[in-house]
Each structure stands twice: as C-alpha cells, then as structure tokens.
Write an enzyme that holds these catalytic residues in place. Structure first.
Site, mmCIF file in Angstrom:
data_model
loop_
_atom_site.group_PDB
_atom_site.id
_atom_site.type_symbol
_atom_site.label_atom_id
_atom_site.label_comp_id
_atom_site.label_asym_id
_atom_site.label_seq_id
_atom_site.Cartn_x
_atom_site.Cartn_y
_atom_site.Cartn_z
ATOM 1 N N SER A 1 0.812 -1.215 0.000
ATOM 2 C CA SER A 1 0.000 0.000 0.000
ATOM 3 C C SER A 1 0.849 1.269 0.000
ATOM 4 C CB SER A 1 -0.943 -0.003 1.206
ATOM 5 O OG SER A 1 -0.215 -0.136 2.424
ATOM 6 N N GLU B 1 11.089 -8.996 -4.287
ATOM 7 C CA GLU B 1 11.540 -7.759 -3.651
ATOM 8 C C GLU B 1 13.007 -7.861 -3.235
ATOM 9 O OE1 GLU B 1 7.346 -6.166 -1.697
ATOM 10 O OE2 GLU B 1 8.583 -7.595 -0.590
#
Length: 256
Positions: free
Chosen positions: A35, A111
């Site tokens: 987010s 990531e």
C-alpha cells in the site's frame, strides 16, 4: 483532500512523496509492492505525465507492474535493466540498524532479488513499522508446494533451536485456498514475537530443502523515510546515522 484519507494513508503518502525526490531522470528504478509503494508509483506516474520524467521501472510483483503501466511508467524486466540505480519499497518492520521484515504482501522473493540488484535501497514506511527488535510481525517464508508438510516440519525443528520467543507456524491462506505467490509457491508465516539473532535465523531457514526465501532483509536497506500524518518526513541514513526532517505538501496527494 487529506480529510478523505486516514492518518495512516497520509503518513504513507508523505513517506512516498519524500522518497520520490531521490528518483532522477534516466534512472532504472525498482518499484516495491504494498500500500505504501502504491502511493509512490502513483506519484511517479504523475511526474512522468506532468514533468516528462523518463525512468525505466522494474516492479517487484504483477500488482505493481499493472499499476505502473496504468500510470504511464515504462516497465522492463530485471534482466533487461541489468542493474538498478535505486529501489524504493515498503517494509512490515524495520529496526535501528535498518534491518527489515518484508513479505506481508507475499512478494518478498522478487523484492529481495530486485533490492539486491540495486545501488541503493530506500524503505518508505509509517511510524508504526519502526521497532526496537524485529519479530512482532510474522516472518514470511516462501516455500515450494512440493513436500510442503515436510518442509514445515523441518522449519519448526529449526525454530526450536533459535533465539525467538514464539515458534508457531501457519500456512498463509487466500480465502479457502492456500495463498500462491507470483512464482507459484506457498508462504509459511512464522509467528516468532521476537528475533534475537536475525542473521543466524536467516541462514538456518534458507538451508532447509523446500525453502525458497525468507522475509528478513539484512544489510540491504540504505535509508528509511518515515511519514507522519502531520506532513513531516523523517529520513534516516544507515551509513552516516544522520536523521533529517522535511515537510511535505499534503495537497500533492490530490488526484492520486
């Protein structure tokens, strides 16, 4: 505009907006997942549209790739990029040494690969992610689906020898079915409460057959930007130990 956002969303925007100052024309940039990272992607898309910013981005998940394309950012693969100038990503926890727990969104494998292939990694977060010791947030562990039950047993045996306060494990679910990562794997969440020796734990977990990667990011993050709901952005530099605070114009969140 900010009245429509929660205090947490404002803080996430502030961190993202400050970190965006490090993105320069011509850079190859790793874009994180989550987010907070979504705010960054949207703001960089605005810069691409309004300022003519030219960057090539390597997203860390299919979700981020879709959003980047929607806002007009050129998306390339890590192999096409070769190496990255900068990666900006969120974190679920970070400690005073800028060690991280990541993987709440299930994308920590990509990531970690992207961040490790970058000259610099900047983490963007709200103040709730700032902890004295890692471990309150469950540690994600990406595992192969094949032999998943035996892998979980081996993980629990390793945890019995580790300096942690909790040893419960759970298979991450997406509704009634196991959560599937972009690579087609499962995720075990390790509820450790406190991690005494993150390096030893990371090494031990990654030696287990069936484990693909864990969510501990150790010695990878260079800077952390912490956003606050009043518009302050605190920058912590891991190398120098310096801390600086700037103000972000909250009206810039309009339209994102």
């Amino acid at each position: 505009m900010t009245a429509e956002l929660s205090p947490t969303d404002i803080a996430k925007f502030v961190a993202s907006r400050r970190a965006a100052d490090f993105v320069e024309d011509g850079m190859r940039v790793g874009l994180g997942t989550g987010s907070t990272a979504a705010w960054l992607v949207k703001y960089l898309g605005r810069r691409v549209r309004d300022e003519g910013l030219k960057i090539r981005a390597v997203p860390t998940s299919t979700r981020t790739a879709e959003l980047a394309r929607q806002v007009g950012i050129e998306v390339i693969s890590l192999d096409e990029a070769g190496w990255l100038d900068l990666t900006i990503d969120g974190a679920d926890e970070f400690d005073p040494k800028l060690n991280l727990i990541k993987g709440g969104g299930g994308a920590h494998l990509q990531e970690k690969i992207v961040a490790s292939a970058s000259d610099q990694m900047i983490v963007i977060a709200d103040a709730a992610k700032d902890v004295a010791t890692l471990g309150a947030f469950p540690l994600p562990l990406e595992v192969l689906r094949f032999g998943g039950a035996s892998t979980r047993t081996l993980v629990e045996r390793v945890l019995a020898e580790m300096d942690v306060d909790g040893r419960e494990t759970s298979l991450r679910m997406a509704g009634d079915a196991p959560f599937i990562t972009d690579e087609g794997n499962h995720v075990l969440d390790l509820h450790l409460k406190r991690i005494g020796d993150a390096k030893a734990l990371s090494l031990a977990l990654n030696q287990i057959p069936g484990v693909v990667e864990n969510g501990l990011f150790l010695g990878i993050c260079d800077k952390v930007v912490i956003g606050f709901e009043d518009g302050r952005a605190e920058l912590r530099d891991g190398a120098s130990g310096e801390v600086s605070v700037t103000e972000v114009d909250l009206t810039e969140a309009a339209g994102l």
